[in-house]
Scaffold this motif. Sequence first.
Motif, PDB file in Angstrom:
ATOM      1  N   GLN A 111      -9.955  20.719  26.685  1.00  0.00           N
ATOM      2  CA  GLN A 111      -9.987  21.537  27.913  1.00  0.00           C
ATOM      3  C   GLN A 111     -10.864  20.880  28.976  1.00  0.00           C
ATOM      4  N   LYS A 115      -9.833  19.565  32.686  1.00  0.00           N
ATOM      5  CA  LYS A 115     -10.579  19.987  33.866  1.00  0.00           C
ATOM      6  C   LYS A 115     -11.001  18.755  34.688  1.00  0.00           C
ATOM      7  N   LYS A 172      -8.023  17.237  36.476  1.00  0.00           N
ATOM      8  CA  LYS A 172      -7.620  18.051  37.634  1.00  0.00           C
ATOM      9  C   LYS A 172      -8.575  17.850  38.802  1.00  0.00           C
ATOM     10  N   GLN A 173      -9.863  17.782  38.485  1.00  0.00           N
ATOM     11  CA  GLN A 173     -10.833  17.633  39.576  1.00  0.00           C
ATOM     12  C   GLN A 173     -10.751  16.251  40.209  1.00  0.00           C
ATOM     13  N   GLU A 186      -7.874  14.550  40.372  1.00  0.00           N
ATOM     14  CA  GLU A 186      -6.621  14.572  41.127  1.00  0.00           C
ATOM     15  C   GLU A 186      -6.745  15.368  42.421  1.00  0.00           C
ATOM     16  N   LYS A 187      -7.696  16.283  42.450  1.00  0.00           N
ATOM     17  CA  LYS A 187      -7.904  17.105  43.651  1.00  0.00           C
ATOM     18  C   LYS A 187      -8.415  16.277  44.846  1.00  0.00           C
ATOM     19  N   LYS A 188      -9.054  15.143  44.578  1.00  0.00           N
ATOM     20  CA  LYS A 188      -9.572  14.333  45.675  1.00  0.00           C
ATOM     21  C   LYS A 188      -8.406  13.855  46.536  1.00  0.00           C
ATOM     22  N   VAL A 247      -6.761  10.489  45.916  1.00  0.00           N
ATOM     23  CA  VAL A 247      -6.243  10.229  44.570  1.00  0.00           C
ATOM     24  C   VAL A 247      -4.800  10.722  44.505  1.00  0.00           C
ATOM     25  N   LYS A 261     -14.280  17.750  51.730  1.00  0.00           N
ATOM     26  CA  LYS A 261     -12.902  17.532  51.300  1.00  0.00           C
ATOM     27  C   LYS A 261     -12.487  16.091  51.573  1.00  0.00           C
ATOM     28  N   SER A 264      -0.913  11.081  49.216  1.00  0.00           N
ATOM     29  CA  SER A 264      -1.651  11.376  47.981  1.00  0.00           C
ATOM     30  C   SER A 264      -2.054  12.841  47.886  1.00  0.00           C
ATOM     31  N   ASN A 271      -4.829  23.621  42.233  1.00  0.00           N
ATOM     32  CA  ASN A 271      -4.522  23.438  40.809  1.00  0.00           C
ATOM     33  C   ASN A 271      -5.794  23.282  39.968  1.00  0.00           C
ATOM     34  N   ALA A 272      -6.856  22.745  40.582  1.00  0.00           N
ATOM     35  CA  ALA A 272      -8.091  22.525  39.824  1.00  0.00           C
ATOM     36  C   ALA A 272      -8.779  23.851  39.469  1.00  0.00           C
TER      37      ALA A 272
END
Lengths: 192, 562
Positions: free
Chosen positions: A59, A63, A66-67, A69-71, A74, B122, B177, B300-301
């Motif tokens: 898990q 996490k 995901k964090q 990929e959130k950038k 990225v 961000k 991206s 999604n995060a």
Amino acid sequence: MDKQLYTILIYSENVVGILNLVTAVFTRLQVNIESLNVSPSGIPNVHKYTVTIFSDDEQQVKKLVKQIEKKVDVIKADYYLDSEIFTSEVALFKISTPIVMAHPEISRLIRHTDSRMLEVNETYISVHVCSSSKIIIELYKALARFKCILQYTRSGCVAITRGKEEKVSAFLKEHQNAQLRFMEEGINNDEA
Amino acid sequence: MESLKAQGVQTIFGYPGGSIMPVYDALYDYTRGEKKAFDHILVRHEQGAIHAAQGFARVSGAVGTVIVTSGPGVANTLTGVADAMIDSTPVVVIAGQVGVGVLGSDAFQELDLITVAQPICKWVYQIRRPEDIPWAVSKAYYLAKSGRPGPVVLDFPKNAQVSKCDYMPSTVNFVRSYIASPLPKDDAMREAAALLNSAQKPLALVGQGVELGGAQEELKTFLEKADIPAGRTMLGLSALPSNHPLNVGMLGMHGNLAPNLKQQEADVVIAIGMRFSDRVTGNLNTYLKQAKVIHLDIDNAEIDKNVKTDVAIVADCKEALPMLTALVHKADHKAWRDSFAPLNEREQSRVIEKAIHPQSGPLLMGEVVNAVAEATQGMGVTVTDVGQNQLFATRYSRYHTPRSIITSGGLGTMGYGLPAAIGATFAEKERPVCVFLGDGGLQMVIQELGTIMEYHCPVKIVLMNNNFLGNVRQWQNMFFQKRYAFTHMLNPDYAQICAGYGIAYERVTDRNDLPAAVERMLAAKGAYFLETVIMEEDDVMPMTPPGASVNDMMLEKEANNG
């Protein structure tokens, strides 16, 4: 529960400071990086990171991914188990020639791996090994017992995925198509 | 300047300095005469600029704009940048930087802004060439407001400010991206609808995402059709009107008793545009264990970050809620809805009545907030600082219009309230902007009274002065054996301070004088400073103790009445 090796593949734009941004996520989630390799990928202007970590908590790995990929810069980040990827790693050893001469089994150990000699002289032998992380670590431990290692370095793992799907190319294509559709709809709506 | 104009920027909060002087020189022309495009608000400290931009953004939905100099200038905005990140507030900070040629040489007022800002914003970008300006500015505004909004920092070296090039307009509305708004997946929608259709005790947890997505109406339609009661997070308080029959109150550590306890009975919980903050969940090991959880969020995060989700819908709620409404059956959960009432009555009699209608003793924060809420009829904008003032203000204000709560939720930034209220007055011309402050938070940013003076900002300042850092004192009282380490605070004479700044001032100590004083404050044309002299050691209740389960929410101190 035993710790499992996870390989995280990250694709990003080639922009200033992105490596910092990615590694900061590991720091914040208190995950140790075992190895890290960054190089240009097969997609123009996209860099690929191969990061390996040990974890007993999938898990937490999810996490983390995901964090990352959130950038904004990225493109994609995913994690894999060894069974899902091909991996390779390079190690360079500089070992003492007199000790090797005194212990012929050292030579056998080296020849047992996918290796080649780079240079041999009376003081040292430099050896290039290309193999899995596991075999390289085993070789290191075996050689260390003879106290023959003068220098030792590893490249960090690189990996490509098994499977017929190319996630990153597919993602970029789909995302770009969605945008084109969106823009066309916008234009049509404007005309209407 | 042209790039900012192209983004529709009208109001800039800023403070000049060495490395941003070329930009300010251009701003000279663009704030007057024929070329006038912007109003520039000179704050008194850069932290004031970022919080004002946040207040502006929160009330308007537009991106707040800040211009500051390098080094200490931009460093002073970073608290606000981190605050905007955790609270999803769209702001763009344009910061001067030393020239590219001397970057890395410890030049005067040089700060490695990219590295410092990266984890708390961000997107951060260093504009090294003038030809990159239109593109970078457009991308900055696109990223700040799209998807899950947030702060963007532009690091602008001086050489790029002074070099000349032709202005070539650029519009960025695609970043390969980055997916601003993922499309809702059909199977997830169907699974979510099936869960909701089978639910006997459904509950919605509504957050600020609904406000950010402008989906207040879509939310109402959805809740009404499926007959789902809804608790709101602190930042989501105005996503659903306070008087809506399905609104069951505020979630969180100091929220209302009923939604906090009933969420532990619900069979299906749908979280909409909220992030399961620890202040909402309490101890995660006991949280929502009985319920199927549907999580609708654009980020999604956030999925499975704190609470394991059964069905995840990663999408913009403005888009997803109508689709979900179409799939859910019309339902009637009257028995379930009615079961909230006894808890509400218990909280009303044991906490609320005492807080807003005390019969004797010094003034209480609850009654001050209530008096303002009565006078504005829930049509004002409530701005708060952080601490007890925030908890009382959010609990006892009423919210009948969208975007009417401005508070620092995630970061809990003391000093946020006053400048955020200033910023809000530049975006909101109709509704009164009332800021509730404690004496601690006010004094962190008291210099911004100068901004109010200079620009005649009609901020209604309600100081609830208890001579304490009240919330820390409450914790010291409850969890540190009443050892009041440095929470008592000596206050200045605010009458004299307001006189110095030319701001109308009134002080209230007697509850009988309160309603008329509030009326005078609201009727006054410009700014008004209402100092209310509050009981020193009042506590904000109910409370879920830190680390405890929401099941253990306390109505009164030292007793578990859950």
